[in-house]
Design a protein around this motif. Structure first.
Motif, mmCIF file in Angstrom:
data_model
loop_
_atom_site.group_PDB
_atom_site.id
_atom_site.type_symbol
_atom_site.label_atom_id
_atom_site.label_comp_id
_atom_site.label_asym_id
_atom_site.label_seq_id
_atom_site.Cartn_x
_atom_site.Cartn_y
_atom_site.Cartn_z
ATOM 1 N N LYS A 1 -7.038 3.552 8.739
ATOM 2 C CA LYS A 1 -6.382 4.033 7.534
ATOM 3 C C LYS A 1 -7.242 3.639 6.335
ATOM 4 C CE LYS A 1 -1.950 4.893 5.549
ATOM 5 N NZ LYS A 1 -0.522 4.775 5.696
ATOM 6 N N ILE B 1 -2.662 5.155 -5.582
ATOM 7 C CA ILE B 1 -3.709 5.226 -4.559
ATOM 8 C C ILE B 1 -3.470 6.430 -3.674
ATOM 9 C CG2 ILE B 1 -4.065 2.715 -4.510
ATOM 10 C CD1 ILE B 1 -2.665 2.713 -1.742
ATOM 11 N N GLU B 2 -4.521 6.851 -2.993
ATOM 12 C CA GLU B 2 -4.420 7.877 -1.963
ATOM 13 C C GLU B 2 -4.792 7.226 -0.644
ATOM 14 O OE1 GLU B 2 -7.060 10.999 -3.139
ATOM 15 O OE2 GLU B 2 -5.618 11.834 -4.559
ATOM 16 N N SER B 3 -4.075 7.574 0.418
ATOM 17 C CA SER B 3 -4.339 7.015 1.739
ATOM 18 C C SER B 3 -4.422 8.134 2.748
ATOM 19 C CB SER B 3 -3.218 6.053 2.143
ATOM 20 O OG SER B 3 -3.096 5.007 1.217
ATOM 21 N N TRP B 4 -5.267 7.946 3.755
ATOM 22 C CA TRP B 4 -5.400 8.900 4.842
ATOM 23 C C TRP B 4 -5.914 8.182 6.074
ATOM 24 C CZ3 TRP B 4 -8.615 8.471 0.724
ATOM 25 C CH2 TRP B 4 -9.956 8.205 0.981
ATOM 26 N N LEU C 1 0.832 -1.210 0.000
ATOM 27 C CA LEU C 1 0.000 0.000 0.000
ATOM 28 C C LEU C 1 0.865 1.259 0.000
ATOM 29 C CD1 LEU C 1 -2.792 -1.156 2.468
ATOM 30 C CD2 LEU C 1 -3.076 -0.650 0.029
ATOM 31 N N THR C 2 1.958 1.228 0.741
ATOM 32 C CA THR C 2 2.887 2.362 0.756
ATOM 33 C C THR C 2 3.513 2.553 -0.622
ATOM 34 O OG1 THR C 2 3.361 2.013 3.102
ATOM 35 C CG2 THR C 2 4.964 3.304 1.853
ATOM 36 N N THR D 1 -8.233 4.301 -4.928
ATOM 37 C CA THR D 1 -7.431 4.396 -6.143
ATOM 38 C C THR D 1 -7.577 5.790 -6.743
ATOM 39 O OG1 THR D 1 -9.241 3.525 -7.480
ATOM 40 C CG2 THR D 1 -7.613 1.936 -6.690
ATOM 41 N N THR D 2 -6.542 6.243 -7.422
ATOM 42 C CA THR D 2 -6.576 7.552 -8.080
ATOM 43 C C THR D 2 -7.074 7.432 -9.509
ATOM 44 O OG1 THR D 2 -4.263 7.323 -8.733
ATOM 45 C CG2 THR D 2 -4.705 8.502 -6.665
ATOM 46 N N GLU E 1 0.978 4.036 -3.003
ATOM 47 C CA GLU E 1 0.773 5.462 -2.716
ATOM 48 C C GLU E 1 1.940 6.285 -3.239
ATOM 49 O OE1 GLU E 1 -0.647 8.354 0.931
ATOM 50 O OE2 GLU E 1 0.272 6.441 1.427
ATOM 51 N N THR E 2 3.147 5.790 -3.090
ATOM 52 C CA THR E 2 4.331 6.477 -3.600
ATOM 53 C C THR E 2 4.279 6.615 -5.118
ATOM 54 O OG1 THR E 2 5.638 5.644 -1.752
ATOM 55 C CG2 THR E 2 6.856 6.413 -3.676
ATOM 56 N N HIS F 1 -8.020 3.819 2.039
ATOM 57 C CA HIS F 1 -7.294 3.828 0.767
ATOM 58 C C HIS F 1 -8.292 3.913 -0.379
ATOM 59 C CE1 HIS F 1 -3.891 2.339 3.130
ATOM 60 N NE2 HIS F 1 -4.751 1.481 3.655
#
Length: 145
Positions: A118, A104-107, A95-96, A122-123, A99-100, A120
């Motif tokens: 947390k 994906i976006e995570s918050w 997942l990291t 997809t962009t 995101e890098t 997640h």
């Protein structure tokens, strides 16, 4: 891109290139770029993206996003992808990585007394994951990561 927009306008019998023609060319170019990235990902990344993309709600048959890390891990363990043997830590690392890469976006979402979760998302359109797999083939256990 301008040439493609012109060709699209010609196909539609238009005298000039419209904003719609240009927007469709941008969308097509974006999709091709994302599909290229997705097709080059290792099998573990594909497995996690598949689990993010197939949480369908029964009433609407839509993909539910965002999803929590726990939901992704649960989906991995319950699916045919469980044979990949991804530990919870490995899922978090994937997942990291995603995101890098900007896929994906995570918050972190606070749920009061329920704690923090947390999330997640997809962009890109999550259905593109399946399109990328069609190009590459499904993840299997005999592939190297």
């Amino acid at each position: 891109m301008f040439r493609n927009a012109g060709e699209l306008a010609n196909e539609r019998g238009l005298d000039e290139v419209t904003r719609t023609c240009f927007d469709e060319c941008i969308d097509t170019t974006d999709k091709e770029a994302v599909l290229e990235k997705l097709a080059a990902l290792p099998k573990n990344h594909h497995a996690v993206l598949l689990c993010m993309s197939y949480w369908e709600e029964t009433e609407t048959d839509e993909i539910k996003q965002p999803v929590s890390t726990a939901e992704i891990q649960q989906a991995l363990h319950e699916s045919s992808l469980a044979n990949l043997g991804l530990s919870d830590r490995a899922v978090q690392n994937v997942l990291t990585d995603l995101e890098t890469m900007g896929l994906i976006e995570s918050w972190i979402e606070s749920r009061g007394r329920g704690g923090r979760v947390k999330q997640h998302e997809t962009t890109f359109d999550p259905r593109w994951t399946e399109d990328a797999l069609d190009q590459r083939g499904p993840p299997t256990t005999d592939e190297s990561s």
